[in-house]
Design an enzyme around this catalytic site. Structure first.
Site, PDB file in Angstrom:
ATOM      1  N   ARG A 131      19.269  -6.647   3.458  1.00  0.00           N
ATOM      2  CA  ARG A 131      18.455  -7.464   2.549  1.00  0.00           C
ATOM      3  C   ARG A 131      19.183  -7.556   1.215  1.00  0.00           C
ATOM      4  NH1 ARG A 131      12.176  -7.320   0.629  1.00  0.00           N
ATOM      5  NH2 ARG A 131      12.061  -8.361   2.653  1.00  0.00           N
ATOM      6  N   HIS A 136      14.741 -16.050   5.378  1.00  0.00           N
ATOM      7  CA  HIS A 136      14.013 -14.817   5.735  1.00  0.00           C
ATOM      8  C   HIS A 136      13.571 -14.941   7.204  1.00  0.00           C
ATOM      9  CE1 HIS A 136      11.989 -11.154   5.297  1.00  0.00           C
ATOM     10  NE2 HIS A 136      10.954 -11.497   4.558  1.00  0.00           N
ATOM     11  N   ASP A 187       3.825 -18.823  -0.916  1.00  0.00           N
ATOM     12  CA  ASP A 187       4.643 -17.658  -1.281  1.00  0.00           C
ATOM     13  C   ASP A 187       4.604 -17.547  -2.802  1.00  0.00           C
ATOM     14  OD1 ASP A 187       6.549 -15.600  -1.315  1.00  0.00           O
ATOM     15  OD2 ASP A 187       8.259 -16.943  -1.050  1.00  0.00           O
ATOM     16  N   CYS A 229       3.572 -14.571   3.211  1.00  0.00           N
ATOM     17  CA  CYS A 229       4.482 -13.509   3.672  1.00  0.00           C
ATOM     18  C   CYS A 229       4.194 -12.176   2.983  1.00  0.00           C
ATOM     19  CB  CYS A 229       5.927 -13.925   3.443  1.00  0.00           C
ATOM     20  SG  CYS A 229       6.277 -14.397   1.740  1.00  0.00           S
ATOM     21  N   ARG A 247       5.197  -8.198  11.527  1.00  0.00           N
ATOM     22  CA  ARG A 247       6.590  -7.991  11.110  1.00  0.00           C
ATOM     23  C   ARG A 247       7.223  -6.885  11.958  1.00  0.00           C
ATOM     24  NH1 ARG A 247       8.469  -9.058   6.316  1.00  0.00           N
ATOM     25  NH2 ARG A 247      10.407  -9.032   7.503  1.00  0.00           N
TER      26      ARG A 247
HETATM   27  N1  NVA Z   1      10.299 -15.563  -1.822  1.00  0.00           N
HETATM   28  C1  NVA Z   1       9.989 -14.147  -1.854  1.00  0.00           C
HETATM   29  C2  NVA Z   1       9.727 -13.635  -0.478  1.00  0.00           C
HETATM   30  C3  NVA Z   1       9.321 -12.179  -0.413  1.00  0.00           C
HETATM   31  C4  NVA Z   1       9.094 -11.691   0.979  1.00  0.00           C
HETATM   32  C5  NVA Z   1      11.137 -13.405  -2.506  1.00  0.00           C
HETATM   33  O1  NVA Z   1      12.291 -13.669  -2.185  1.00  0.00           O
HETATM   34  O2  NVA Z   1      10.867 -12.550  -3.359  1.00  0.00           O
HETATM   35  N1   CP Z   2       7.288 -10.139   3.469  1.00  0.00           N
HETATM   36  C1   CP Z   2       8.228  -9.239   3.111  1.00  0.00           C
HETATM   37  O1   CP Z   2       9.414  -9.391   3.392  1.00  0.00           O
HETATM   38  O2   CP Z   2       7.751  -8.171   2.437  1.00  0.00           O
HETATM   39  P1   CP Z   2       8.599  -6.997   1.756  1.00  0.00           P
HETATM   40  O3   CP Z   2       9.323  -7.614   0.567  1.00  0.00           O
HETATM   41  O4   CP Z   2       7.615  -5.955   1.378  1.00  0.00           O
HETATM   42  O5   CP Z   2       9.611  -6.508   2.761  1.00  0.00           O
END
Ligand code: NVA
Ligand code: CP
Length: 328
Positions: free
Chosen positions: A107, A134, A230, A271, A316
């Site tokens: 990530r 994602h 989101d 999400c 998830r």
């Molecule tokens: N768009 C958000 C998604 C988090 C799961 C981010 O990148 O922070």
């Molecule tokens: N939805 C998601 O990816 O959550 P986290 O940032 O907690 O992993």
């Protein structure tokens, strides 16, 4: 016969609709087995490395629990406590870790980083979120939609808000591949990149999906089965963008009025994490600064019976398990 052994999972564009269906169905099977208390330690003795350059609750926990359920060990790597990036390149990290581990989750920031990791890794690499995509989240979302409606093809799916970031992009690709009718609803500057839209248009012609980009909330939501949103400011973005995002995206908040335009059977998805109230440090600070009690979704919608956000969160784990199960 679908065989994904040895494959990376970097973005949905790399997977065929049949392969995506296979992963969703496998997740459903693994979920049922777990609910019945049936163990599936099919990768016993294997090891996975989990690299997180951004914070996480769901994705990290999903990878760890899924790995343990499959009989594997997991190592969590926090880049502030490792050499990654600062003293060791991604290419070198990939070659070091793939000598010890059977799979690597990453990530972080640019998609090119996870692609580089995969290029130099001898073992499968899984994208746990980049700025652009994602993909594991979309598997969980689609499993949830299938559980609620029984099918994916023909679902009217509306994404409200910043549609040019990881969630908007990945949902656009997922819908185009799997035949859901995708509408992004936002001011034009928040629509996905033209090149990605063009690529998805070709996919949509094969799957029967329709793709729409709409600035009018009522028009976009008419007949919607799924309303998805989101956060307006994503991880890694500077705090200064909050003001512009609130100004631009407030009309696209998912609230009771927005939900009333959709079908009465519509579900609300997110999400997570979400700024639906002021019970977080950032939510409280931004709420006070901009005089708001919620951002992208009201607490009323978030807590309503139409909201399936915690089903998505649980899924998830089952879908990430399916990805590891299939690719190792
Ligand atoms: N768009 C958000 C998604 C988090 C799961 C981010 O990148 O922070
Ligand atoms: N939805 C998601 O990816 O959550 P986290 O940032 O907690 O992993």
């Amino acid at each position: 016969m679908i065989n994904l052994k040895g494959r990376d999972f970097l973005k949905l564009l790399d997977y065929s609709p049949e392969e995506i269906s296979y992963l969703i169905d496998l997740a459903s099977k693994l979920k049922q087995q777990k609910k019945k208390g049936k163990k599936h330690q099919i990768h016993k003795g294997k090891n996975v490395a989990l690299i997180f350059e951004k914070t996480s609750t769901r994705t990290r926990c999903a990878f760890e629990v899924a790995a343990y359920d499959l009989g594997m060990n997991a190592t969590y790597l926090d880049p502030t406590a490792s050499q990654i990036g600062k003293k060791e390149s991604i290419a070198d990290t990939a070659r070091v870790l793939s000598g010890m581990y059977d799979g690597i989750e990453y990530r972080g920031f640019g998609q090119e980083i996870v692609e580089e990791l995969a290029k130099y890794s001898k073992v499968p690499v899984w994208n746990g979120l980049t700025n652009e995509f994602h993909p594991t989240q979309i598997l969980a979302d689609f499993l949830t939609i299938k559980e609620k409606f029984g099918y994916l093809k023909g679902i009217n799916f509306v994404y409200m808000g910043d549609a040019r970031y990881n969630m908007g992009n990945s949902l656009l690709v997922g819908c185009a591949k799997m035949g859901l009718n995708f509408t992004a609803c936002a001011p034009e500057k928040y629509f996905p990149d033209k090149a990605l839209i063009d690529e998805c248009q070709k996919l949509a012609e094969q799957s029967g999906a329709t793709l729409k980009f709409e600035t009018d909330v009522e028009k976009a939501l008419k007949g919607a089965d799924v309303i998805y949103t989101d956060v307006w400011v994503s991880m890694g973005e500077p705090i200064e963008v909050w003001e512009e995002r609130i100004n631009d995206l407030s009309p696209y908040q998912v609230n009771a009025k927005a939900m009333s335009y959709a079908k009465p059977t519509a579900i609300f998805m997110h999400c997570l994490p979400s700024f639906h109230d002021l019970k977080t440090v950032v939510g409280k600070e931004m709420g006070a600064k901009f005089n708001r009690d919620a951002m992208e979704v009201t607490d009323e919608v978030f807590e309503s019976s139409q909201s399936v956000v915690f089903d998505e969160a649980e899924n998830r784990m089952h879908t990430i398990k399916a990805v590891m199960c299939a690719t190792l």
